[in-house]
Design an enzyme around this catalytic site. Structure first.
Site: not given
Length: 551
Positions: A214, A274, A360, A515
């Site tokens: 992305e 992240g 997550e 993904k």
């Protein structure tokens, strides 16, 4: 790392089960019978005042939760994290977001490297870059200073920077604005750049490996727009990319291939997840927006909470207690969600940020040793700023059939003090913050409803059972340090829950499958018939319908 302890086998779990089964929550009586309750269950954490007294919490429950933390070794796992042990088992990595905010005078050697020295080396590079942009020394291809910084990232490289930028807007340098592109939907990029001047726009591409689908797709679209916009103004484009694009990445070869000067790439490490990265180089856009000094205060806020979490015993440890309370609600009261309700408009993206941090991290069904979990794990985090939420979903929290614990967050001093006919608007706002937690805790009895003259047939509809658990968090103002403290608080809450449940809160394999499949399906969407035949029947029909509709 030792195998996880099954929490359901501990004496503390047995004690909590007994306490739950014998409990008839009655916050009215608990407060009436115990004048010290509010004081005993309220805590100071840096600039944050945290009131846990309106939770379904007694001294016995608190003590049993603290014992649970000890029996599953939350303190030991915490210490292992701070020391740089590889507690991210499935990726064999250290988990050292706490090192990102340690002072320069500290030292921590992990895998043969002083990570604190590494962090401050990158920070100084970021700060030098930020000062150049903010002062006007960094100029674009035509010699004009930068007025707009566009951050391109996704997940942790977007949610954190967006949330903090919005939270700290009063600290953003006048004449400078930031925009954020994350969604691969081309509308996102098109809308964000539509009215920009390419001569005064700087792009930050945030991707550790410089391969994120992305982010790189959006980066290429932004680059195409930028070069076309310059050509549309008859401006020479040679060397323009290096003056208008920088990177947050460690893949210097890919950065250079894109056209970015590797000297303008700001790196971070595989021990920074992240969703834990806003205080790393991922926050470069923030250092530019609010300035190095404010960014340093932001980091100091994190560190204040880190030190508390590292040193306090479970019964006095605010993040640990809040994480244990979440376990109490998820596993014993079967709560499926948790509301976060900031009475501060600048925190309007905080719940969205927490969704990645918490879900997550703890949306797992396998423990870190590969065995199935023995309890429910995770909960849905959600919320909106008050008072907007009051006119939307509070009905469900007040009178619905689901138990929904809620955190209410407010500040004493607003950025924009305003009066309405002599009435302090912020005080009116904060009255709602206070009233909602009182209403949720204490409710309204049928007798109280009748005393208001309510017709008997609608008395039941106006009864509030109360005993809905809430936590109240109050800060002096929404400063950089306070925002750092809030983020670190929820990081350590999330960590505590993960350790109790025995899961690896630092991987995210569930994100990877979709993904991977997207890359495999893309040729079919683009017209490859052989690839189309390899898809399931539903996907084939959807692709055919899409292709029939596409103009």
């Amino acid at each position: 790392m030792l195998n996880p302890v099954d929490p359901t086998t501990t004496p503390a779990w047995k004690r909590l089960t007994e306490l739950h089964d014998s409990m008839t929550p009655d916050l009215r009586a608990w407060f009436a019978d115990d004048p010290e309750r509010a004081e005993r269950f309220s805590y100071e954490l840096g600039d944050l005042y945290v009131d846990l007294s309106k939770n379904l919490l007694t001294d016995d429950v608190r003590d049993a939760l603290a014992e649970l933390a000890t029996q599953v070794d939350v303190p030991g796992r915490r210490d292992a994290m701070y020391a740089g042990e590889h507690i991210n088992i499935t990726e064999d990595r250290a988990v050292l977001h706490t090192a990102l905010r340690r002072p320069v005078t500290d030292s921590l050697t992990v895998d043969g490297q002083d990570v604190v020295a590494d962090v401050h080396e990158v920070l100084e590079k970021i700060y030098a870059f930020a000062r150049r942009v903010r002062s006007g020394e960094w100029m674009g291809i035509t010699g004009k200073p930068i007025k707009t910084v566009v951050n391109i990232g996704i997940g942790g490289s977007d949610l954190g920077p967006v949330m903090v930028y919005e939270a700290l807007k009063p600290y953003v340098q006048k004449g400078l604005q930031c925009r954020f592109i994350s969604n691969i939907d081309p509308t996102d990029c098109a809308e964000k750049v539509a009215d920009l001047d390419p001569e005064t726009t700087l792009f930050i591409i945030a991707s550790k490996t410089f391969t994120t689908l992305e982010t790189l797709t959006n980066a290429r679209m932004a680059r195409d727009w930028f070069l076309a916009a310059l050509k549309g103004k008859s401006i020479e484009t040679d060397g323009a990319i290096a003056k208008h694009f920088v990177a947050v990445s460690t893949a210097l070869d890919k950065v250079a291939e894109f056209g970015i000067d590797p000297a303008n790439a700001f790196g971070f490490w595989n021990w920074v997840g992240g969703r834990y990265s806003v205080d790393s180089a991922v926050g470069t856009v923030l250092a530019v927006a609010i300035g190095p000094e404010n960014f340093a205060d932001f980091l100091s806020g994190f560190h204040t909470v880190d030190e508390h979490f590292a040193t306090k015993a479970p019964a006095e440890n605010v993040p640990m207690l809040m994480g244990l309370l979440n376990v109490w609600y998820v596993n014993f009261f079967k709560a499926g969600s948790h509301a976060v309700l900031p009475y501060a408009q600048y925190l309007h993206r905080f719940a969205a940020y927490l969704q990645q941090l918490t879900m997550e991290s703890n949306g797992k069904s396998v423990r870190w040793d590969g065995s199935p979990v023995t309890t429910e794990t995770g909960e849905v985090f959600w919320g909106e700023p008050g008072t907007n939420g009051q006119h939307a979903f509070y009905q469900l929290i007040h009178q619905g059939t689901q138990l929904i614990p809620a955190d209410f967050i407010a500040v004493a001093n607003p950025a924009h003090p305003t009066k309405d006919g002599g009435v302090d608007v912020h005080e009116l706002f904060l009255s709602n913050y206070l009233a909602q937690t009182a209403a949720l805790a204490f409710g309204k009895t049928a007798e109280e409803v009748r005393a208001e003259g309510t017709p008997e047939e609608i008395v039941p509809a106006r009864v509030f059972t109360g005993n809905k658990p809430t936590t109240s968090i109050l800060a002096p103002a929404l400063t950089p340090a306070v925002v750092g403290q809030l983020i670190a608080l929820y990081e350590h809450i999330t960590f505590t829950q993960g350790i109790v449940w025995g899961i690896d809160s630092f991987d995210q394999w569930g994100v990877e499958l979709g993904k991977k499949l997207a890359l495999e399906i893309a040729p079919a969407v683009q017209g490859d018939e052989a690839s189309l035949k390899n898809q399931d029947a539903s996907t084939q029909r959807l692709i055919n319908r899409y292709r029939g509709l596409r103009r």
